[in-house]
Design a protein around this motif. Structure first.
Motif, PDB file in Angstrom:
ATOM      1  N   ASN A 124      -5.645   7.120 -14.468  1.00 14.07           N
ATOM      2  CA  ASN A 124      -6.383   7.029 -13.196  1.00 14.07           C
ATOM      3  C   ASN A 124      -7.098   5.690 -13.038  1.00 14.07           C
ATOM      4  OD1 ASN A 124      -5.671   9.628 -12.223  1.00 14.07           O
ATOM      5  ND2 ASN A 124      -7.140  10.493 -13.665  1.00 14.07           N
ATOM      6  N   VAL A 125      -6.383   4.633 -13.306  1.00 16.21           N
ATOM      7  CA  VAL A 125      -6.930   3.279 -13.228  1.00 16.21           C
ATOM      8  C   VAL A 125      -6.831   2.724 -11.811  1.00 16.21           C
ATOM      9  CG1 VAL A 125      -6.604   0.903 -14.038  1.00 16.21           C
ATOM     10  CG2 VAL A 125      -6.415   2.803 -15.645  1.00 16.21           C
ATOM     11  N   ILE A 126      -5.804   3.088 -11.071  1.00 11.80           N
ATOM     12  CA  ILE A 126      -5.485   2.435  -9.804  1.00 11.80           C
ATOM     13  C   ILE A 126      -5.970   3.245  -8.604  1.00 11.80           C
ATOM     14  CG2 ILE A 126      -3.604   1.499  -8.394  1.00 11.80           C
ATOM     15  CD1 ILE A 126      -1.956   1.362 -11.013  1.00 11.80           C
ATOM     16  N   ALA A 127      -6.466   2.524  -7.613  1.00 16.97           N
ATOM     17  CA  ALA A 127      -6.862   3.122  -6.334  1.00 16.97           C
ATOM     18  C   ALA A 127      -6.478   2.144  -5.232  1.00 16.97           C
ATOM     19  CB  ALA A 127      -8.357   3.402  -6.302  1.00 16.97           C
ATOM     20  N   MET A 128      -6.618   2.596  -4.008  1.00  9.15           N
ATOM     21  CA  MET A 128      -6.340   1.721  -2.868  1.00  9.15           C
ATOM     22  C   MET A 128      -7.640   1.107  -2.372  1.00  9.15           C
ATOM     23  SD  MET A 128      -3.162   1.880  -2.818  1.00  9.15           S
ATOM     24  CE  MET A 128      -2.819   0.894  -1.385  1.00  9.15           C
ATOM     25  N   SER A 129      -7.583  -0.166  -2.078  1.00  6.69           N
ATOM     26  CA  SER A 129      -8.747  -0.891  -1.583  1.00  6.69           C
ATOM     27  C   SER A 129      -9.047  -0.513  -0.137  1.00  6.69           C
ATOM     28  CB  SER A 129      -8.472  -2.392  -1.669  1.00  6.69           C
ATOM     29  OG  SER A 129      -9.508  -3.124  -1.064  1.00  6.69           O
ATOM     30  N   ASN A 130     -10.299  -0.595   0.231  1.00 10.07           N
ATOM     31  CA  ASN A 130     -10.679  -0.412   1.633  1.00 10.07           C
ATOM     32  C   ASN A 130     -10.376  -1.663   2.439  1.00 10.07           C
ATOM     33  OD1 ASN A 130     -11.595   2.217   1.325  1.00 10.07           O
ATOM     34  ND2 ASN A 130     -13.621   1.541   0.724  1.00 10.07           N
ATOM     35  N   ASP A 131     -10.248  -2.802   1.748  1.00  6.25           N
ATOM     36  CA  ASP A 131      -9.904  -4.063   2.405  1.00  6.25           C
ATOM     37  C   ASP A 131      -8.406  -4.099   2.690  1.00  6.25           C
ATOM     38  OD1 ASP A 131     -12.527  -4.927   2.156  1.00  6.25           O
ATOM     39  OD2 ASP A 131     -12.149  -5.791   0.180  1.00  6.25           O
ATOM     40  N   GLY A 160       0.785  -1.224   0.000  1.00  5.61           N
ATOM     41  CA  GLY A 160       0.000   0.000   0.000  1.00  5.61           C
ATOM     42  C   GLY A 160       0.814   1.270   0.000  1.00  5.61           C
ATOM     43  N   CYS A 161       1.969   1.261  -0.618  1.00  3.35           N
ATOM     44  CA  CYS A 161       2.837   2.449  -0.618  1.00  3.35           C
ATOM     45  C   CYS A 161       2.281   3.561  -1.508  1.00  3.35           C
ATOM     46  CB  CYS A 161       4.246   2.082  -1.043  1.00  3.35           C
ATOM     47  SG  CYS A 161       4.394   1.571  -2.772  1.00  3.35           S
ATOM     48  N   GLU A 162       1.370   3.229  -2.410  1.00  7.16           N
ATOM     49  CA  GLU A 162       0.704   4.170  -3.309  1.00  7.16           C
ATOM     50  C   GLU A 162       1.622   4.804  -4.344  1.00  7.16           C
ATOM     51  OE1 GLU A 162      -2.030   6.889  -1.425  1.00  7.16           O
ATOM     52  OE2 GLU A 162      -2.577   5.398   0.100  1.00  7.16           O
ATOM     53  N   LYS A 211      -1.299  -8.987   6.025  1.00  2.94           N
ATOM     54  CA  LYS A 211      -0.327  -8.217   6.810  1.00  2.94           C
ATOM     55  C   LYS A 211      -0.926  -6.905   7.325  1.00  2.94           C
ATOM     56  CE  LYS A 211       3.633 -10.052   4.323  1.00  2.94           C
ATOM     57  NZ  LYS A 211       4.764  -9.745   3.432  1.00  2.94           N
ATOM     58  N   GLY A 212      -2.168  -6.631   6.974  1.00  2.00           N
ATOM     59  CA  GLY A 212      -2.836  -5.426   7.451  1.00  2.00           C
ATOM     60  C   GLY A 212      -2.686  -4.210   6.561  1.00  2.00           C
ATOM     61  N   TYR A 213      -2.171  -4.384   5.340  1.00  2.00           N
ATOM     62  CA  TYR A 213      -1.982  -3.260   4.420  1.00  2.00           C
ATOM     63  C   TYR A 213      -3.170  -3.139   3.468  1.00  2.00           C
ATOM     64  CZ  TYR A 213       2.986  -3.510   5.690  1.00  2.00           C
ATOM     65  OH  TYR A 213       4.178  -3.517   6.371  1.00  2.00           O
ATOM     66  N   HIS A 214      -3.575  -1.907   3.184  1.00  2.00           N
ATOM     67  CA  HIS A 214      -4.514  -1.665   2.096  1.00  2.00           C
ATOM     68  C   HIS A 214      -3.725  -1.895   0.809  1.00  2.00           C
ATOM     69  CE1 HIS A 214      -7.690   0.045   4.576  1.00  2.00           C
ATOM     70  NE2 HIS A 214      -6.706   0.566   5.306  1.00  2.00           N
ATOM     71  N   TYR A 215      -4.329  -2.483  -0.190  1.00  3.29           N
ATOM     72  CA  TYR A 215      -3.619  -2.822  -1.420  1.00  3.29           C
ATOM     73  C   TYR A 215      -4.248  -2.132  -2.630  1.00  3.29           C
ATOM     74  CZ  TYR A 215      -7.422  -6.202  -1.297  1.00  3.29           C
ATOM     75  OH  TYR A 215      -8.651  -6.792  -1.178  1.00  3.29           O
ATOM     76  N   ALA A 216      -3.474  -2.037  -3.689  1.00  4.55           N
ATOM     77  CA  ALA A 216      -3.927  -1.401  -4.926  1.00  4.55           C
ATOM     78  C   ALA A 216      -4.878  -2.325  -5.672  1.00  4.55           C
ATOM     79  CB  ALA A 216      -2.723  -1.071  -5.805  1.00  4.55           C
TER      80      ALA A 216
END
Length: 76
Positions: free
Chosen positions: A28-35, A17-19, A39-44
């Motif tokens: 503008n295709v990629i966003a961070m998931s709310n899930d 989730g470093c963004e 390991k507890g990281y939000h993922y792209a």
């Protein structure tokens, strides 16, 4: 002439989730998931998949190599 359609696959368990991928995506295709991953990281993820052109910018800048980019020719 064939159009190129792109797609990315994010290894959600590797993504931290470093963004870094978000600002390099000019479509503008990629966003961070709310899930979160195990390991507890939000993922792209692909929030706007139809806009992806397969440019590979996101995969190139990903420090964890969590993004794989695919390109497919689509008949027009």
């Amino acid at each position: 002439m064939a159009k190129v359609q792109g797609a990315i696959v994010v290894n959600t368990q590797v993504c931290k989730g470093c963004e870094v991928c978000i600002p390099v995506c000019q479509e503008n295709v990629i966003a961070m998931s709310n899930d979160v991953n195990r390991k507890g990281y939000h993922y792209a993820y692909m929030k706007n998949p139809e806009a992806c052109n397969g440019c590979t910018n996101c995969g190139t800048v990903c420090p964890d190599r969590a993004i794989t980019v695919y390109r497919v020719k689509v008949a027009t």
